[in-house]
Design an enzyme around this catalytic site. Structure first.
Site, PDB file in Angstrom:
ATOM      1  N   ARG A  33       2.182  48.869  51.976  1.00 28.77           N
ATOM      2  CA  ARG A  33       1.615  49.204  50.669  1.00 28.77           C
ATOM      3  C   ARG A  33       1.914  48.170  49.586  1.00 28.77           C
ATOM      4  NH1 ARG A  33       3.256  55.517  50.143  1.00 28.77           N
ATOM      5  NH2 ARG A  33       5.190  54.703  51.012  1.00 28.77           N
ATOM      6  N   ASP A  53      -2.466  51.621  53.080  1.00 25.44           N
ATOM      7  CA  ASP A  53      -1.769  52.898  53.110  1.00 25.44           C
ATOM      8  C   ASP A  53      -2.163  53.581  54.418  1.00 25.44           C
ATOM      9  OD1 ASP A  53      -0.956  55.546  52.875  1.00 25.44           O
ATOM     10  OD2 ASP A  53      -1.536  55.732  50.777  1.00 25.44           O
ATOM     11  N   ASN A  74       5.030  51.837  62.707  1.00 23.67           N
ATOM     12  CA  ASN A  74       6.389  51.879  62.185  1.00 23.67           C
ATOM     13  C   ASN A  74       6.486  52.507  60.799  1.00 23.67           C
ATOM     14  OD1 ASN A  74       9.287  50.832  61.745  1.00 23.67           O
ATOM     15  ND2 ASN A  74       8.116  49.783  60.134  1.00 23.67           N
ATOM     16  N   TYR A 137      11.599  65.493  57.890  1.00 27.41           N
ATOM     17  CA  TYR A 137      11.649  64.245  58.661  1.00 27.41           C
ATOM     18  C   TYR A 137      11.690  64.537  60.157  1.00 27.41           C
ATOM     19  CZ  TYR A 137      13.346  59.682  60.263  1.00 27.41           C
ATOM     20  OH  TYR A 137      13.497  58.486  60.915  1.00 27.41           O
ATOM     21  N   LYS A 141       8.895  63.611  63.109  1.00 26.94           N
ATOM     22  CA  LYS A 141       9.219  62.737  64.236  1.00 26.94           C
ATOM     23  C   LYS A 141       9.084  63.467  65.572  1.00 26.94           C
ATOM     24  CE  LYS A 141      10.094  58.967  61.913  1.00 26.94           C
ATOM     25  NZ  LYS A 141       9.229  57.768  62.031  1.00 26.94           N
ATOM     26  N   THR A 172      19.144  49.724  57.204  1.00 30.08           N
ATOM     27  CA  THR A 172      17.934  49.499  56.418  1.00 30.08           C
ATOM     28  C   THR A 172      18.087  50.189  55.062  1.00 30.08           C
ATOM     29  OG1 THR A 172      16.858  51.530  57.176  1.00 30.08           O
ATOM     30  CG2 THR A 172      16.535  49.540  58.534  1.00 30.08           C
TER      31      THR A 172
END
Length: 239
Positions: A33, A53, A74, A137, A141, A172
Site C-alpha cells: 500500500r 491494496d 504475505n 488474527y 490465519k 518485524t
C-alpha cells in the site's frame, strides 16, 4: 527467469522474501500500500513495485495481466486485544486483509499460472493453535490454512503446489507492536515483554525474516515439487 510476486513486500517478512528471490536472479514484483516502503525493499535490485491494496478485487486482478510462476501471499495485519474489545470493524478488517486478500491473490494467480507454479501463503503458528487476545488474527490465519489445503487438492493435477509457511514471532514491526502491547497490558519493561513473547519458542529468540525467506525459497524450488497442502512451521519447535 521466473516471475515472482510478493504481496506485503514493503517490510518485514515480505521484504526479506522479495530480496531473497531477487538475489537468486528471479524477476520480482512487490505489492503493497505504500510506494516508499516498496522502493526501500527494492534498493536497486530491479524489482517492479506495485501500489496495491490486496482487499481491492479489481486492483489485485490487474496485477496479473501477465502470469507469475511463484506467488507469495504475505500481506497481513494483526493486533493483540481481548475479544470483548475487538470492534466489528477491526474483526472485518483483519479477515479482509489476511484471508480475503489471500483468496483474491490466489484466485487471480491461478487464472494464468503455468505448470510448475507455486502458491505460498504466509500464515502463522496461530493457524495451528489458538491464543488469548488474538482471536481475530488466529481466526483469519486458520482460514488461510484451510484455503491452502483446499486449493492444494484442487490444483495438484496441474503440477502447481500450494503451501503455507507458519512462523512463530518474527523480528518485524508487528512483533515490536506485540512487545509494546504486552508492556502496557502487564506493566513490564521491553526486555521482560520480549522474553514473554518468545517463551513458547524452545530456541528462545525471535525468528529472523531471512529464516522465513529460506523456507519460501525451498517451497518454490524444484526439490519441493511433492510438497503440497503443507503447513511448514518455522518456529523453533513451538509447533
Amino acid at each position: 527467469m521466473r516471475r515472482v510476486l510478493v504481496t506485503g513486500g514493503g517490510s518485514g517478512i515480505g521484504r526479506a522474501i522479495a530480496r531473497a528471490f531477487a538475489d537468486q536472479g528471479d524477476h520480482v514484483t512487490i505489492a503493497g500500500r505504500r510506494a516508499e516502503t516498496l522502493q526501500e525493499t527494492d534498493a536497486g535490485r530491479g524489482m517492479t513495485c506495485a501500489t496495491v491494496d490486496v482487499t481491492d478485487e479489481a486492483a489485485v486482478d490487474a496485477l496479473f495481466a501477465d502470469p507469475f510462476d511463484v506467488v507469495i501471499a504475505n500481506a497481513g495485519t494483526g493486533r493483540a486485544s481481548p475479544l470483548t474489545e475487538v470492534s466489528l470493524d477491526e474483526w472485518n478488517n483483519t479477515l479482509a486483509i489476511n484471508l480475503t486478500g489471500t483468496f483474491l491473490t490466489f484466485r487471480a494467480a491461478l487464472r494464468g499460472m503455468p505448470d510448475g507454479g507455486r502458491l505460498i501463503a504466509i500464515a502463522s503458528t496461530q493457524a495451528l493453535k489458538g491464543g488469548g487476545r488474538i482471536a481475530a488474527y488466529a481466526a483469519s490465519k486458520h482460514g488461510v490454512l484451510g484455503l491452502v489445503r483446499s486449493v492444494a487438492h484442487e490444483i495438484a493435477r496441474k503440477g502447481i503446489t500450494c503451501n503455507a509457511i507458519c512462523p512463530g514471532f518474527v523480528d518485524t514491526p508487528m512483533a515490536e507492536a506485540a512487545v509494546k502491547s504486552v508492556m502496557t497490558g502487564r506493566g513490564i519493561d521491553a526486555d521482560a515483554a520480549r522474553d514473554m513473547i518468545v517463551s513458547n519458542n524452545p530456541i528462545g529468540r525471535l525468528i529472523s525474516p531471512e529464516e522465513v525467506a529460506s523456507a519460501a525459497l525451498y517451497l518454490a524450488s524444484p526439490g519441493a515439487a511433492m510438497v503440497n497442502g503443507h503447513a511448514l512451521s518455522v518456529s523453533g519447535g513451538e509447533i
